[in-house]
Write a protein that holds these residues in place. Sequence first.
Motif, mmCIF file in Angstrom:
data_model
loop_
_atom_site.group_PDB
_atom_site.id
_atom_site.type_symbol
_atom_site.label_atom_id
_atom_site.label_comp_id
_atom_site.label_asym_id
_atom_site.label_seq_id
_atom_site.Cartn_x
_atom_site.Cartn_y
_atom_site.Cartn_z
ATOM 1 N N MET A 1 0.838 -1.193 0.000
ATOM 2 C CA MET A 1 0.000 0.000 0.000
ATOM 3 C C MET A 1 0.874 1.244 0.000
ATOM 4 N N VAL A 2 0.413 2.246 -0.739
ATOM 5 C CA VAL A 2 1.136 3.511 -0.833
ATOM 6 C C VAL A 2 0.203 4.627 -0.389
ATOM 7 N N GLN A 3 0.615 5.404 0.590
ATOM 8 C CA GLN A 3 -0.194 6.526 1.065
ATOM 9 C C GLN A 3 -0.011 7.721 0.142
ATOM 10 N N PHE A 4 -1.123 8.323 -0.262
ATOM 11 C CA PHE A 4 -1.073 9.461 -1.181
ATOM 12 C C PHE A 4 -1.699 10.680 -0.517
ATOM 13 N N ALA A 5 -1.002 11.787 -0.540
ATOM 14 C CA ALA A 5 -1.514 13.050 -0.002
ATOM 15 C C ALA A 5 -1.607 14.040 -1.159
ATOM 16 N N TRP A 6 -2.835 14.430 -1.504
ATOM 17 C CA TRP A 6 -3.030 15.319 -2.645
ATOM 18 C C TRP A 6 -2.808 16.758 -2.228
ATOM 19 N N ASN A 7 -2.059 17.506 -3.031
ATOM 20 C CA ASN A 7 -1.775 18.908 -2.742
ATOM 21 C C ASN A 7 -2.737 19.861 -3.446
ATOM 22 N N GLY A 8 -3.803 19.321 -4.050
ATOM 23 C CA GLY A 8 -4.782 20.156 -4.734
ATOM 24 C C GLY A 8 -4.432 20.471 -6.170
ATOM 25 N N LYS A 9 -3.347 19.895 -6.668
ATOM 26 C CA LYS A 9 -2.907 20.149 -8.038
ATOM 27 C C LYS A 9 -2.748 18.820 -8.764
ATOM 28 N N PHE A 10 -2.466 18.904 -10.058
ATOM 29 C CA PHE A 10 -2.240 17.700 -10.840
ATOM 30 C C PHE A 10 -0.790 17.258 -10.698
ATOM 31 N N PRO A 11 -0.560 15.929 -10.798
ATOM 32 C CA PRO A 11 -1.550 14.875 -11.051
ATOM 33 C C PRO A 11 -2.263 14.445 -9.779
ATOM 34 N N ARG A 12 -3.525 13.987 -9.933
ATOM 35 C CA ARG A 12 -4.243 13.395 -8.811
ATOM 36 C C ARG A 12 -3.793 11.948 -8.652
ATOM 37 N N LYS A 13 -4.433 11.227 -7.723
ATOM 38 C CA LYS A 13 -3.849 9.984 -7.231
ATOM 39 C C LYS A 13 -3.610 8.921 -8.289
ATOM 40 N N LYS A 14 -4.530 8.756 -9.244
ATOM 41 C CA LYS A 14 -4.353 7.660 -10.192
ATOM 42 C C LYS A 14 -3.194 7.934 -11.152
ATOM 43 N N ASN A 15 -3.158 9.143 -11.719
ATOM 44 C CA ASN A 15 -2.035 9.466 -12.591
ATOM 45 C C ASN A 15 -0.729 9.537 -11.812
ATOM 46 N N TRP A 16 -0.787 10.035 -10.577
ATOM 47 C CA TRP A 16 0.417 10.068 -9.752
ATOM 48 C C TRP A 16 0.939 8.661 -9.525
ATOM 49 N N ALA A 17 0.045 7.734 -9.229
ATOM 50 C CA ALA A 17 0.454 6.346 -9.001
ATOM 51 C C ALA A 17 1.048 5.740 -10.266
ATOM 52 N N LEU A 18 0.411 5.968 -11.404
ATOM 53 C CA LEU A 18 0.917 5.412 -12.662
ATOM 54 C C LEU A 18 2.298 5.935 -13.003
ATOM 55 N N GLU A 19 2.574 7.171 -12.595
ATOM 56 C CA GLU A 19 3.849 7.793 -12.957
ATOM 57 C C GLU A 19 4.957 7.589 -11.928
ATOM 58 N N ASN A 20 4.609 7.307 -10.676
ATOM 59 C CA ASN A 20 5.620 7.340 -9.621
ATOM 60 C C ASN A 20 5.876 6.019 -8.909
ATOM 61 N N ILE A 21 4.913 5.116 -8.897
ATOM 62 C CA ILE A 21 5.121 3.855 -8.182
ATOM 63 C C ILE A 21 6.013 2.931 -9.017
ATOM 64 N N PRO A 22 7.021 2.326 -8.421
ATOM 65 C CA PRO A 22 7.873 1.375 -9.151
ATOM 66 C C PRO A 22 7.168 0.026 -9.302
ATOM 67 N N TRP A 23 6.317 -0.078 -10.272
ATOM 68 C CA TRP A 23 5.504 -1.279 -10.459
ATOM 69 C C TRP A 23 6.376 -2.503 -10.712
ATOM 70 N N ARG A 24 5.974 -3.605 -10.115
ATOM 71 C CA ARG A 24 6.702 -4.853 -10.288
ATOM 72 C C ARG A 24 6.303 -5.558 -11.579
ATOM 73 N N HIS A 25 5.118 -5.234 -12.084
ATOM 74 C CA HIS A 25 4.610 -5.909 -13.275
ATOM 75 C C HIS A 25 4.193 -4.881 -14.318
ATOM 76 N N GLU A 26 4.034 -5.364 -15.542
ATOM 77 C CA GLU A 26 3.738 -4.473 -16.668
ATOM 78 C C GLU A 26 2.288 -4.017 -16.692
ATOM 79 N N TRP A 27 1.384 -4.835 -16.158
ATOM 80 C CA TRP A 27 -0.045 -4.549 -16.237
ATOM 81 C C TRP A 27 -0.576 -4.009 -14.916
#
Length: 242
Positions: A1-27
């Motif tokens: 689990m990754v805790q996300f704190a939104w600062n009121g600006k972009f990106p919001r949580k889903k795009n932030w997660a897609l761009e910043n989390i070191p995903w272990r898998h491709e999908w």
Amino acid sequence: MVQFAWNGKFPRKKNWALENIPWRHEWVLIIDADERITPELGREISLAIRRSDADGFYLNRRFWFLGGWINHCGYFPSWNLRLFRHRLGRYERIEIDDDVRSGDNEVHEHVLLNGRAEYLSAAMEHYAFPDVASFIEKHNRYSTWEAEAREQLYQRAGQNTLRATPFGTALERKRWLKKLARRAPCRPTLRFLYHYIWKQGFRDGYRAWVLCRLLAWYEFVNAVKTREMSARRNTGGVNRDS
């Protein structure tokens, strides 16, 4: 689990997660707390991610409402791009004023995929509205968001927004239809007739009649809020009745 704190600006949580989390898998599979993956769909997903000829898959949601499934009304099938290669998909970017109190509405923003998408047949279960009160509460917020975001949703489309076109995907056709209906007279009545008659909501009995009436109410509230926001902008935010 990754805790996300939104600062009121972009990106919001889903795009932030897609761009910043070191995903272990491709999908990645996007699923909300009120949604369920059935065993049949799970087996389809496990096979789909082994394919090399597709970069994403649309999942079909089935809505549970007033003690039963909605199988018509234009609510089923309900396609959403939820399974995709994370490096190729981002949610559309729709910006509204920070002071608009519409809640978290990333649910209304769709994935833009830089690749080829297919469809999975088994349905995902969606328990969004356990009762009428929850439907009204959510759609009151949704109508505020849609009224504020109308220019980005229906008047233009670019690199960061879903197109509104009659010749695209099911979601693009749906956005085009809503754009077309924005200037139509008697919008609430047309919305009811569209879902209950044209999309055969009457086949789902009483629960569908209630749903279609609520959708007509949503259309009315949306139209009134849009007019209210336009008037406020034209008067510089001054309420002339006060």
